[in-house]
Enzyme design. Structure first.
Site, PDB file in Angstrom:
ATOM      1  CG  HIS A 160      11.369  -5.710  -6.867  1.00 19.10           C
ATOM      2  ND1 HIS A 160      11.328  -4.413  -7.326  1.00 19.10           N
ATOM      3  CD2 HIS A 160      10.319  -6.343  -7.427  1.00 19.10           C
ATOM      4  CE1 HIS A 160      10.283  -4.273  -8.131  1.00 19.10           C
ATOM      5  NE2 HIS A 160       9.649  -5.424  -8.207  1.00 19.10           N
ATOM      6  CB  CYS A 186      11.027  -5.267 -11.403  1.00 23.64           C
ATOM      7  SG  CYS A 186       9.649  -6.415 -11.501  1.00 23.64           S
ATOM      8  CB  SER A 204       0.635  10.308  10.203  1.00 25.24           C
ATOM      9  OG  SER A 204       0.510  11.355   9.286  1.00 25.24           O
ATOM     10  CB  SER A 205       5.029  11.143   8.649  1.00 25.95           C
ATOM     11  OG  SER A 205       4.103  10.742   7.700  1.00 25.95           O
ATOM     12  CG  LEU A 206       5.099  12.006  14.796  1.00 22.19           C
ATOM     13  CD1 LEU A 206       4.578  11.961  16.223  1.00 22.19           C
ATOM     14  CD2 LEU A 206       5.826  13.323  14.555  1.00 22.19           C
ATOM     15  CE  LYS A 253       4.144  22.487  30.643  1.00 21.26           C
ATOM     16  NZ  LYS A 253       4.234  23.661  29.773  1.00 21.26           N
ATOM     17  N   GLY A 262       7.978   3.792  12.970  1.00 22.01           N
ATOM     18  CA  GLY A 262       8.623   2.620  12.388  1.00 22.01           C
ATOM     19  C   GLY A 262      10.114   2.625  12.689  1.00 22.01           C
ATOM     20  CD  GLU A 279      13.876  -2.908  -5.275  1.00 22.95           C
ATOM     21  OE1 GLU A 279      14.716  -3.542  -5.954  1.00 22.95           O
ATOM     22  OE2 GLU A 279      12.716  -2.669  -5.674  1.00 22.95           O
ATOM     23  CG  ASP A 308       7.015   1.509   9.130  1.00 22.21           C
ATOM     24  OD1 ASP A 308       8.022   2.234   9.002  1.00 22.21           O
ATOM     25  OD2 ASP A 308       5.901   1.951   9.462  1.00 22.21           O
TER      26      ASP A 308
HETATM   27  N1  GLN Z   1       4.606  -4.122 -14.532  1.00 24.74           N
HETATM   28  C1  GLN Z   1       5.609  -5.127 -14.645  1.00 24.74           C
HETATM   29  C2  GLN Z   1       5.044  -6.522 -14.421  1.00 24.74           C
HETATM   30  O1  GLN Z   1       3.994  -6.681 -13.876  1.00 24.74           O
HETATM   31  C3  GLN Z   1       6.768  -4.862 -13.698  1.00 24.74           C
HETATM   32  C4  GLN Z   1       6.388  -4.934 -12.260  1.00 24.74           C
HETATM   33  C5  GLN Z   1       7.412  -4.335 -11.340  1.00 24.74           C
HETATM   34  O2  GLN Z   1       8.278  -3.558 -11.750  1.00 24.74           O
HETATM   35  N2  GLN Z   1       7.342  -4.637 -10.075  1.00 24.74           N
HETATM   36  O3  GLN Z   1       5.661  -7.483 -14.793  1.00 24.74           O
END
Ligand code: GLN
Length: 545
Positions: free
Chosen positions: A506, A380, A13-15, A223, A18, A508, A71
């Protein structure tokens, strides 16, 4: 009718299946084709949302609120398109659908079996992505050939070629060619066994992607071609790369997309990789060091914070900086130790998380950053920790907390804003997916984004408690963005600090290698400023020597 590519993995795994699927997606897109990707996961959880990040790494959230495999994050970053929850299916979700149909009586008295009912449901999941607006669907099958759980998936993708037609389906098998130290050789046997296993399920791969530490010799390629019965050109080598964003270029040089297009008889434009080449050049030019501490709970497994790590790197690429991530266990930052642990950092990220463990460390890090003027970005749970810190230490609300960690706190500055107490189901019951926020003009957040209304993905239960909003604002915490109805606080920041900014979302999940997310971009900018200001002025070079 869209064409299908199935990516399976063997040996270990982890090759990087993705990343192979993502790179192939990018290459086909660069040929003018419309591409989408999906991941089939053989585990039994209905989705990864209930799993500890140590199990499968980060849970990636899509705009429509799907809690999906990480992924999908690679897919989005490589093909630069937003995917939906339909791009991830697990054994659990497939059985759930089949069992619900069985209870409704949809099978008209038949015995419900793995073949055809489970395999049909798998094929339905694959087919639902094959809409008129895509040319190619790339489906990555999680797990490794030889696993017990993978069998229904292999059977479904085997049948798919029969159903869709030979020229419409291509099988790519990713394997490992290990280097065995004592004999000083690369070995093809694991690849042979893995292909034999795949064939025993009725699938002959069209291409074999060999992962290896060092490049594969022509002799080994030959080969593998002979023993596994694939064209020599269809043995594609991906030796370890310096950075993942190089992979599409490596695969293109190896001819991966050429062979795939031949197998699928796909007419396409010439490949235009110029924009991706620019990305890779930027990555290579990103050399100025900057050190960002990530105060996390799952720091032993970098994948638990995969999108945060990639977002920091993207921000670095933008500034020509190589971000060194310092992994800091949140519990180690509690109390007096904070300063020792954090003194060498140019910036701090306090990422998301669940449960009380480590929260006091995150709060201590937020305090250190605020008091010492260290750039700090809260994501968050990070926003929640920074709000608690501010309430306790600036507003003087002793014991302020989130009701997640202290249900009887006198000052629930973070609380459930919608009543979730009656919900007993742990899956998919959070505030999930994309929500709009309206930004406050003139704030750092609004300047970073450069737009008045933004959309970010969420995954949490608790919120900033608006009953405390007036008090914290009076004490200097700026609410730099709220939900459109103003009920929920989405961003906070300090005005008199280089960068102490947090979001309930989030961000990110939306950063791309050529378009860093604005908040990460500004965090790294502030961290670089701090580092440059701190750097000792070099001794003047003597005029002559
Ligand atoms: N535990 C926090 C909540 O439920 C923050 C959740 C998170 O950081 N994704 O609100």
């Amino acid at each position: 009718m869209p064409k299908h590519i199935f990516v399976t993995g063997g040996v270990a795994s982890s090759l990087g299946k993705g990343l192979t699927a993502s790179s192939l997606g990018r290459l086909l897109k660069a040929r003018g084709l419309r591409v989408t990707l999906q991941k089939l996961d053989p585990y039994i959880n209905v989705d990864p949302g209930t799993m500890n990040p140590y199990e499968h790494g980060e849970v990636f959230v899509t705009d429509d609120g799907g809690e999906t495999d990480l992924d999908l994050g690679h897919y989005e970053r490589f093909i630069d398109e937003n995917l939906s929850r339909n791009s991830n299916a697990t054994t659990g979700s497939i059985y759930q659908a089949v069992l619900a149909a069985e209870r409704r009586g949809d099978y008209l008295g038949k015995t419900v079996q793995v073949i055809p009912h489970i395999t049909d449901e798998i094929k339905r999941r694959i087919a639902r992505l094959a809409t008129d607006d895509v040319d190619v669907v790339i489906t990555e099958v999680g797990g490794t050939v030889g696993d017990i759980e993978i069998l229904p998936f292999l059977e479904a993708i085997r049948q798919y070629r029969k159903d869709a037609g030979r020229d419409n389906v291509c099988y790519v098998h990713v394997t490992l060619v290990p280097f065995i130290g004592p004999s000083g050789e690369q070995k093809t046997k694991p690849t042979q066994h893995s292909v034999t296993e795949l064939r025993s399920r009725g699938i002959q791969p069209d291409l074999i992607v060999c992962r290896s530490e060092e490049p594969l010799s022509d002799e080994l390629r030959n080969k593998i071609s002979n023993l596994c019965d694939v064209d020599e050109r269809a043995v594609v080598n991906a030796a370890d790369a310096r950075n993942i964003y190089e992979l599409p270029l490596i695969f293109h040089d190896e001819g991966l997309d050429d062979v795939v297009c031949e197998v699928l008889r796909l007419e396409s434009h010439d490949v235009d990789l110029s924009s991706w080449e620019r990305v890779v050049r930027r990555v290579e030019d990103a050399t100025e060091p900057v050190r960002i501490g990530l105060i996390g709970k799952y720091v032993q497994l970098a994948d638990a914070y995969l999108s945060v790590v990639e977002s920091l790197k993207h921000a670095g690429f933008h500034h020509g900086a190589e971000v060194e991530i310092v992994w800091i266990q949140a519990e180690d930052v509690e109390g007096l130790l904070a300063a020792d642990r954090l003194a060498h950092l140019d910036g701090i990220v306090i990422p998301g998380g669940f449960g009380a463990r480590g929260v006091e460390g995150k709060i201590a890090a937020a305090r250190y950053a605020r008091e010492e003027g260290v750039p700090c970005l809260g994501l968050c749970l990070g926003l929640q920790a920074m709000t608690i810190e501010f309430a306790r230490n600036v507003l003087g609300l002793a014991g302020a907390n989130s009701t997640e960690f202290d249900p009887t706190t006198r000052h629930p500055v973070i609380d459930l804003m919608i009543d979730q107490r009656s919900i007993t189901d742990k899956g998919g019951t959070m505030r999930l997916g994309a929500y709009y926020a309206v930004l406050t003009p003139g704030t750092k957040v609004s300047e970073a984004y450069g737009e008045p209304v933004v959309s970010e993905r969420h995954r949490h239960r608790y919120e900033f408690n608006s009953n405390y909003r007036a008090r914290v604002e009076e004490a200097g915490l700026v609410c730099s963005g709220t939900s459109p109805d103003k009920r929920l606080v989405e961003f906070v920041e300090l005005a008199d600090h280089p960068f102490w900014v947090a979001t309930q979302a989030h961000p990110e999940f939306k950063s791309r290698p050529d378009r860093p997310h604005p908040l990460f971009r500004e965090l790294v900018a502030a961290a670089l400023d701090r580092r440059r200001a701190d750097a000792p002025t070099p001794d003047p070079v003597p005029a002559s020597s």
